[in-house]
Scaffold this active site. Structure first.
Site, mmCIF file in Angstrom:
data_model
loop_
_atom_site.group_PDB
_atom_site.id
_atom_site.type_symbol
_atom_site.label_atom_id
_atom_site.label_comp_id
_atom_site.label_asym_id
_atom_site.label_seq_id
_atom_site.Cartn_x
_atom_site.Cartn_y
_atom_site.Cartn_z
ATOM 1 N N CYS A 343 0.821 -1.212 0.000
ATOM 2 C CA CYS A 343 0.000 0.000 0.000
ATOM 3 C C CYS A 343 0.853 1.259 0.000
ATOM 4 O O CYS A 343 0.844 2.032 0.967
ATOM 5 C CB CYS A 343 -0.909 -0.016 1.213
ATOM 6 N N GLU A 344 1.611 1.444 -1.042
ATOM 7 C CA GLU A 344 2.462 2.624 -1.187
ATOM 8 C C GLU A 344 2.594 2.900 -2.683
ATOM 9 O O GLU A 344 2.835 1.961 -3.449
ATOM 10 C CB GLU A 344 3.888 2.349 -0.683
ATOM 11 N N TYR A 372 21.908 -6.666 -2.109
ATOM 12 C CA TYR A 372 21.011 -5.720 -1.431
ATOM 13 C C TYR A 372 19.549 -5.972 -1.837
ATOM 14 O O TYR A 372 18.753 -5.042 -1.962
ATOM 15 C CB TYR A 372 21.437 -4.274 -1.718
HETATM 16 N N1 LLP Z 1 32.796 -1.981 2.455
HETATM 17 C C1 LLP Z 1 32.087 -1.060 3.130
HETATM 18 C C2 LLP Z 1 32.699 -0.397 4.296
HETATM 19 C C3 LLP Z 1 30.771 -0.741 2.720
HETATM 20 O O1 LLP Z 1 30.082 0.181 3.397
HETATM 21 C C4 LLP Z 1 30.201 -1.395 1.607
HETATM 22 C C5 LLP Z 1 28.851 -1.110 1.170
HETATM 23 C C6 LLP Z 1 30.982 -2.368 0.943
HETATM 24 C C7 LLP Z 1 32.275 -2.631 1.389
HETATM 25 C C8 LLP Z 1 30.469 -3.127 -0.237
HETATM 26 O O2 LLP Z 1 30.213 -2.301 -1.305
HETATM 27 P P1 LLP Z 1 29.841 -2.901 -2.744
HETATM 28 O O3 LLP Z 1 31.056 -3.645 -3.233
HETATM 29 O O4 LLP Z 1 28.694 -3.833 -2.564
HETATM 30 O O5 LLP Z 1 29.522 -1.723 -3.548
HETATM 31 N N2 LLP Z 1 22.004 -0.757 -0.449
HETATM 32 C C9 LLP Z 1 22.730 -0.073 -1.512
HETATM 33 C C10 LLP Z 1 24.225 -0.247 -1.379
HETATM 34 C C11 LLP Z 1 24.797 0.162 -0.037
HETATM 35 C C12 LLP Z 1 26.270 -0.083 0.086
HETATM 36 C C13 LLP Z 1 26.717 0.035 1.501
HETATM 37 N N3 LLP Z 1 28.109 -0.229 1.715
HETATM 38 C C14 LLP Z 1 22.218 -0.563 -2.847
HETATM 39 O O6 LLP Z 1 21.293 -1.375 -2.877
HETATM 40 O O7 LLP Z 1 22.679 -0.101 -3.889
#
Ligand code: LLP
Length: 419
Positions: A343-344, A372
């Site tokens: 409901c959004e 994610y």
């Molecule tokens: N290391 C640290 C300290 C982080 O904060 C993150 C992700 C990673 C590694 C891994 O990053 P990646 O390789 O996955 O880009 N929920 C968001 C993404 C948030 C990322 C948070 N930190 C999305 O769905 O796009």
């Protein structure tokens, strides 16, 4: 490259037709390819082989035990951000010397648990946090090791919610404070400050921001060296972008070619924390069309999955490709919003998207949902979390079952004054 491919007009995950799983397990569900997971981890390990990095999978991207186990078995460690992730990692018997712990808000309990477990290092995000780690370590009479997460203050072109390396963000320690901390190292006798850490943002498709950040860090390391400060580790974080739509991200090899000369120059042990690069394209979300609705102004494809299952489109306006599991030759297209039952108005997977004409009952795959996706799912609208399934070759296995009513009310109680 991934292992979700059309064969005989049917979407397969490795050698299994996805619709077979949909019929067996019911929709919605998440589906992961074991082979893609291993392949993506291996790509990073191979590209960076000259510096033999410790690749710590960012568990926050996908916390499924089978996914993490797959990566651990292939040499990875983990990057954790909470006591819960620490417990999961230890439950899987992760070598504590392959665990690094980041987070701007670590609690005393979390710090104590990580020190007791003997993790490789904390990535420390502020001076008060460092003081707290020193205090807790002293209380436990056990020295621990940290890297300072520095904020190199570079702009990283990505969604504003997932950029982390500028001083506008809450993350890391500015370089001048970091320098002061090194000068005052002796005031933290229970903590060995033995490295630097950077993570400047997520879904970064070009090498420039990484290079800019690394150059700043290299300069900083030189300054420290000149003062006689010796370090052992450089953790370069995660952030590598993947293809959701028409991005042309650098490959692991291109990234490595760009940064390896800088990394080698430091002479430090390299840690990496990829999340999305490993799991993003190793997973899809499968949902079924409930209704087609036409209000005279717009058409809506209403599906049984919602923003509680996959929030990225709602939260970041993220693009995820949507394909029917069964491909029809010469299928006509129609322009629709693909929406969930929640409901959004923000509950959508796609807006004004041209997709092949589909009917009630058809299955759709929301692509590139491995990172994610489930990790950010909730029970909003009292919707049970969906199952997670893993394929290996021609076999599939439910690696997390669908939640039921008992899961939905777990831990709740009616107080006596309401009985
Ligand atoms: N290391 C640290 C300290 C982080 O904060 C993150 C992700 C990673 C590694 C891994 O990053 P990646 O390789 O996955 O880009 N929920 C968001 C993404 C948030 C990322 C948070 N930190 C999305 O769905 O796009």
């Amino acid at each position: 490259m991934h292992d979700f491919i059309f064969r005989d007009n049917e979407l397969h995950c490795e050698n299994v037709p996805v619709s077979r799983i949909a019929r067996k397990v019911g929709t919605p569900f998440y589906l992961y390819s074991h082979h893609t997971l291993v392949d993506h981890l291996t790509k990073i390990q191979k590209a960076f082989a000259p510096v033999k990095p410790l690749v710590c999978f960012a568990m926050k991207a996908n916390g499924n035990l089978a996914v993490i186990k797959t990566l651990l078995k292939n040499g990875a460690g983990v990057d954790i951000v909470s006591g819960g992730e620490l417990k999961k990692a230890l439950f899987l018997k992760t070598d504590p010397k392959k665990i690094v712990f980041a987070s701007v808000g670590k609690t005393e309990d979390e710090i104590a648990a990580a020190i007791k477990a003997g993790i490789l290092l904390f990535n420390v995000e502020s001076l008060p946090e460092l003081e707290e780690i020193n205090r807790v370590a002293q209380k436990l009479k056990k020295r621990t090791q940290v890297a300072l997460r520095v904020n190199p203050d570079v702009e990283a072109p990505t969604h504003q919610f997932i950029t982390t390396g500028s001083l506008k963000n809450k993350f890391g320690i500015d370089l001048s404070t970091a320098e002061k901390i090194f000068e005052a190292q002796k005031t933290f006798p229970y903590v060995r400050i033995n490295g630097l850490h950077i993570h400047i943002g997520s879904q970064l498709v070009s090498k420039e921001p990484f290079l800019n950040a690394l150059l700043k860090v290299l300069e900083f390391i030189e300054r420290l060296k000149a003062r006689g400060t010796r370090l052992e580790y450089l953790d370069i974080g995660g952030g590598l972008g993947i293809i959701y739509n028409d991005e042309q991200p650098q490959t692991a090899q291109e990234y490595a070619t760009a940064v390896l000369p800088l990394l080698t120059r430091t002479g430090l042990k390299i840690i990496m924390e990829p999340g999305r690069f490993i799991v993003g394209n190793a997973g899809i979300f499968v949902t079924q069309v409930l209704f087609i609705k036409d209000n005279g102004y717009k058409k809506f494809v209403i599906v049984d999955g919602g923003m509680n299952d996959l929030i990225r489109p709602s939260l970041y306006h993220a693009y995820h490709e949507i394909v029917p599991l069964a491909r029809k030759e010469d299928a006509k297209k129609f322009r629709v919003d693909v929406v969930g039952p929640v409901c959004e108005s923000g509950d959508f997977f796609a807006k004004d998207r041209d997709i092949p004409v589909v009917e009630k009952g058809e299955f759709l795959a929301v692509m590139s949902a491995g990172a994610y996706g489930y990790a950010m799912a909730s029970n909003y609208n009292a919707r049970p979390r969906v199952p997670e399934v893993m394929v290996q070759g021609d076999k599939f296995s439910v690696v997390k079952r669908r939640e039921n009513f008992q899961d939905l009310i777990r831990g709740e109680r009616i107080p006596s004054f309401l009985k």
